[in-house]
Write a protein that holds these residues in place. Structure first.
Motif, PDB file in Angstrom:
ATOM      1  N   ASN A   1       0.814  -1.211   0.000  1.00 24.39           N
ATOM      2  CA  ASN A   1       0.000   0.000   0.000  1.00 24.39           C
ATOM      3  C   ASN A   1       0.854   1.271   0.000  1.00 24.39           C
ATOM      4  O   ASN A   1       0.349   2.356  -0.298  1.00 24.39           O
ATOM      5  CB  ASN A   1      -0.914   0.032   1.228  1.00 24.39           C
ATOM      6  CG  ASN A   1      -1.956  -1.068   1.203  1.00 24.39           C
ATOM      7  OD1 ASN A   1      -2.159  -1.714   0.183  1.00 24.39           O
ATOM      8  ND2 ASN A   1      -2.610  -1.294   2.323  1.00 24.39           N
TER       9      ASN A   1
ATOM     10  N   THR B   1     -20.984  -3.335   3.881  1.00 27.24           N
ATOM     11  CA  THR B   1     -19.567  -2.991   3.823  1.00 27.24           C
ATOM     12  C   THR B   1     -19.369  -1.518   4.142  1.00 27.24           C
ATOM     13  O   THR B   1     -20.033  -0.658   3.560  1.00 27.24           O
ATOM     14  CB  THR B   1     -19.001  -3.289   2.418  1.00 27.24           C
ATOM     15  OG1 THR B   1     -19.206  -4.670   2.100  1.00 27.24           O
ATOM     16  CG2 THR B   1     -17.511  -2.977   2.363  1.00 27.24           C
ATOM     17  N   THR B   2     -18.461  -1.215   5.061  1.00 26.45           N
ATOM     18  CA  THR B   2     -18.199   0.185   5.409  1.00 26.45           C
ATOM     19  C   THR B   2     -17.315   0.840   4.361  1.00 26.45           C
ATOM     20  O   THR B   2     -16.644   0.157   3.568  1.00 26.45           O
ATOM     21  CB  THR B   2     -17.498   0.292   6.777  1.00 26.45           C
ATOM     22  OG1 THR B   2     -16.177  -0.257   6.664  1.00 26.45           O
ATOM     23  CG2 THR B   2     -18.276  -0.438   7.865  1.00 26.45           C
ATOM     24  N   GLU B   3     -17.293   2.157   4.387  1.00 24.04           N
ATOM     25  CA  GLU B   3     -16.433   2.893   3.453  1.00 24.04           C
ATOM     26  C   GLU B   3     -14.971   2.514   3.671  1.00 24.04           C
ATOM     27  O   GLU B   3     -14.230   2.290   2.701  1.00 24.04           O
ATOM     28  CB  GLU B   3     -16.607   4.398   3.643  1.00 24.04           C
ATOM     29  CG  GLU B   3     -15.703   5.218   2.723  1.00 24.04           C
ATOM     30  CD  GLU B   3     -15.841   6.707   2.916  1.00 24.04           C
ATOM     31  OE1 GLU B   3     -15.054   7.452   2.291  1.00 24.04           O
ATOM     32  OE2 GLU B   3     -16.717   7.150   3.684  1.00 24.04           O
ATOM     33  N   GLN B   4     -14.554   2.433   4.916  1.00 23.68           N
ATOM     34  CA  GLN B   4     -13.154   2.087   5.204  1.00 23.68           C
ATOM     35  C   GLN B   4     -12.811   0.699   4.701  1.00 23.68           C
ATOM     36  O   GLN B   4     -11.755   0.491   4.090  1.00 23.68           O
ATOM     37  CB  GLN B   4     -12.878   2.175   6.707  1.00 23.68           C
ATOM     38  CG  GLN B   4     -11.422   1.882   7.063  1.00 23.68           C
ATOM     39  CD  GLN B   4     -11.136   2.014   8.544  1.00 23.68           C
ATOM     40  OE1 GLN B   4     -11.969   2.511   9.296  1.00 23.68           O
ATOM     41  NE2 GLN B   4      -9.970   1.575   8.980  1.00 23.68           N
ATOM     42  N   GLN B   5     -13.695  -0.268   4.930  1.00 24.63           N
ATOM     43  CA  GLN B   5     -13.447  -1.633   4.452  1.00 24.63           C
ATOM     44  C   GLN B   5     -13.355  -1.676   2.933  1.00 24.63           C
ATOM     45  O   GLN B   5     -12.483  -2.361   2.376  1.00 24.63           O
ATOM     46  CB  GLN B   5     -14.565  -2.562   4.934  1.00 24.63           C
ATOM     47  CG  GLN B   5     -14.515  -2.877   6.412  1.00 24.63           C
ATOM     48  CD  GLN B   5     -15.755  -3.601   6.895  1.00 24.63           C
ATOM     49  OE1 GLN B   5     -16.846  -3.460   6.330  1.00 24.63           O
ATOM     50  NE2 GLN B   5     -15.602  -4.385   7.954  1.00 24.63           N
TER      51      GLN B   5
ATOM     52  N   ARG C   1     -12.531   0.821   0.841  1.00 23.20           N
ATOM     53  CA  ARG C   1     -11.322   1.496   0.380  1.00 23.20           C
ATOM     54  C   ARG C   1     -10.076   0.661   0.668  1.00 23.20           C
ATOM     55  O   ARG C   1      -9.167   0.587  -0.174  1.00 23.20           O
ATOM     56  CB  ARG C   1     -11.206   2.880   1.024  1.00 23.20           C
ATOM     57  CG  ARG C   1     -12.255   3.862   0.517  1.00 23.20           C
ATOM     58  CD  ARG C   1     -12.035   5.262   1.058  1.00 23.20           C
ATOM     59  NE  ARG C   1     -13.083   6.174   0.610  1.00 23.20           N
ATOM     60  CZ  ARG C   1     -13.109   6.763  -0.591  1.00 23.20           C
ATOM     61  NH1 ARG C   1     -12.132   6.530  -1.459  1.00 23.20           N
ATOM     62  NH2 ARG C   1     -14.092   7.578  -0.925  1.00 23.20           N
ATOM     63  N   GLU C   2     -10.019   0.026   1.819  1.00 20.49           N
ATOM     64  CA  GLU C   2      -8.855  -0.794   2.160  1.00 20.49           C
ATOM     65  C   GLU C   2      -8.750  -2.016   1.248  1.00 20.49           C
ATOM     66  O   GLU C   2      -7.648  -2.434   0.880  1.00 20.49           O
ATOM     67  CB  GLU C   2      -8.919  -1.212   3.629  1.00 20.49           C
ATOM     68  CG  GLU C   2      -8.644  -0.063   4.584  1.00 20.49           C
ATOM     69  CD  GLU C   2      -8.782  -0.452   6.047  1.00 20.49           C
ATOM     70  OE1 GLU C   2      -9.236  -1.589   6.326  1.00 20.49           O
ATOM     71  OE2 GLU C   2      -8.430   0.369   6.913  1.00 20.49           O
TER      72      GLU C   2
ATOM     73  N   GLU D   1      -7.458  -0.677  -1.956  1.00 21.86           N
ATOM     74  CA  GLU D   1      -6.104  -0.168  -1.749  1.00 21.86           C
ATOM     75  C   GLU D   1      -5.073  -1.278  -1.865  1.00 21.86           C
ATOM     76  O   GLU D   1      -4.048  -1.132  -2.538  1.00 21.86           O
ATOM     77  CB  GLU D   1      -5.998   0.502  -0.369  1.00 21.86           C
ATOM     78  CG  GLU D   1      -4.709   1.258  -0.144  1.00 21.86           C
ATOM     79  CD  GLU D   1      -4.600   2.509  -0.999  1.00 21.86           C
ATOM     80  OE1 GLU D   1      -3.482   2.770  -1.486  1.00 21.86           O
ATOM     81  OE2 GLU D   1      -5.606   3.208  -1.185  1.00 21.86           O
TER      82      GLU D   1
ATOM     83  N   THR E   1     -17.323  -8.220   7.272  1.00 22.95           N
ATOM     84  CA  THR E   1     -18.197  -7.080   7.567  1.00 22.95           C
ATOM     85  C   THR E   1     -19.166  -7.491   8.682  1.00 22.95           C
ATOM     86  O   THR E   1     -19.242  -8.657   9.072  1.00 22.95           O
ATOM     87  CB  THR E   1     -19.013  -6.655   6.339  1.00 22.95           C
ATOM     88  OG1 THR E   1     -20.001  -7.661   6.069  1.00 22.95           O
ATOM     89  CG2 THR E   1     -18.130  -6.468   5.123  1.00 22.95           C
TER      90      THR E   1
END
Length: 274
Positions: free
Chosen positions: A58, A95-99, A101-102, A105, A193
């Motif tokens: 990353n 699914t969360t935004e952080q999950q 994006r990660e 990523e 999630t």
């Protein structure tokens, strides 16, 4: 001729298995991972044949630095096995935004950064083979793996494009598309999630039931010979499915796609306008 192979995600799973197989036959391996403690016994056994390096794919700057470190140590990079990645399990809605994006990523952007770092090396050499670990879920989908599916669909387009851009430079690309294998991909390495929405319980139950069939999961050690054969082939395929589930699932999915394309042929052509 022995090869110099750069493997990401080499501390466990496919990466570890293939690194050991390459070392055993005399190749030299730059084995990278976020935690290289698991590679100590390979270093003890194979000495200077292996270069273990800490790498978080990353971190784009770190990827470029490590790539140059490998070239300085071994002199070249013949093969890249872009293997780092993980699975994100759960419904798309939960699914969360952080999950999300990660997941992208690591699985997509991490693969992009490593490819971008290695390409200048291979262009200078006038040769090289980029082997990207994708999934049969880069060609079709399963429920509860929406973001993982999407990351692998993106990787498929990325590597296919790189192949078309670099073929005249002596650089080859291959996408590896395994079905599920009995590694820790669906275990310790996976992210889950939340699962609070009861409307999805039937989907979750069906998914979990399908995973209980031991025949669903391939044997990781059975992939060693195909991978070595791919690396040694002078004309490697653009895509290589690994596992009987992958083969039968994708074969059926593509036959259905072709049927749909043909059934809607006249509508498609008429949409061109002239």
């Amino acid at each position: 001729m022995n090869k110099i192979v750069f493997i990401t995600g080499a501390s466990k799973g496919f990466g570890r298995l293939w690194a050991e197989a390459l070392l055993k036959r005399g190749d030299k391996v730059a084995a990278t991972a976020r935690n290289i403690a698991a590679l100590e016994n390979l270093k003890d056994k194979y000495g200077d044949q292996i270069l273990p390096i800490i790498l978080d794919v990353n971190n784009r700057a770190e990827v470029f630095e490590v790539t140059q470190q490998i070239v300085k140590h071994f002199g070249r990079i013949d093969v890249l096995i872009n293997n780092a990645g993980y699975g994100l399990f759960g419904t798309t809605e939960e699914t969360t935004e952080q999950q999300a994006r990660e997941q992208m990523e690591t699985n997509f952007f991490g693969s992009l950064w490593v490819a971008q770092a290695v390409l200048p090396v291979m262009r200078k050499q006038g040769s090289g083979h980029i082997i990207q670990i994708s999934s049969f879920l880069g060609l079709t989908t399963l429920p509860l793996l929406g973001l993982y599916n999407a990351s692998k669909f993106a990787v498929e387009g990325l590597i296919e494009t790189i192949g078309s851009e670099t073929a005249h430079l002596g650089i080859k690309t291959s996408l590896i598309e395994p079905n599920g294998f009995a590694t820790d991909w669906a275990g310790a390495s996976a992210v889950q999630t939340t699962s609070d929405i009861e409307d999805y319980n039937p989907v979750r139950a069906a998914f979990n039931e399908s995973g209980e069939n031991p025949d669903t999961w391939g044997k990781p050690e059975a992939t060693v010979k195909p991978i070595l054969e791919l690396i040694d082939n002078q004309n490697p395929p653009q895509r290589l499915l690994l596992g009987k589930i992958a083969y039968h699932t994708i074969n059926e999915a593509y036959l259905k796609r072709l049927t749909d394309i043909q059934e809607w042929k006249e509508v498609s052509i008429s949409a061109h306008g002239h």
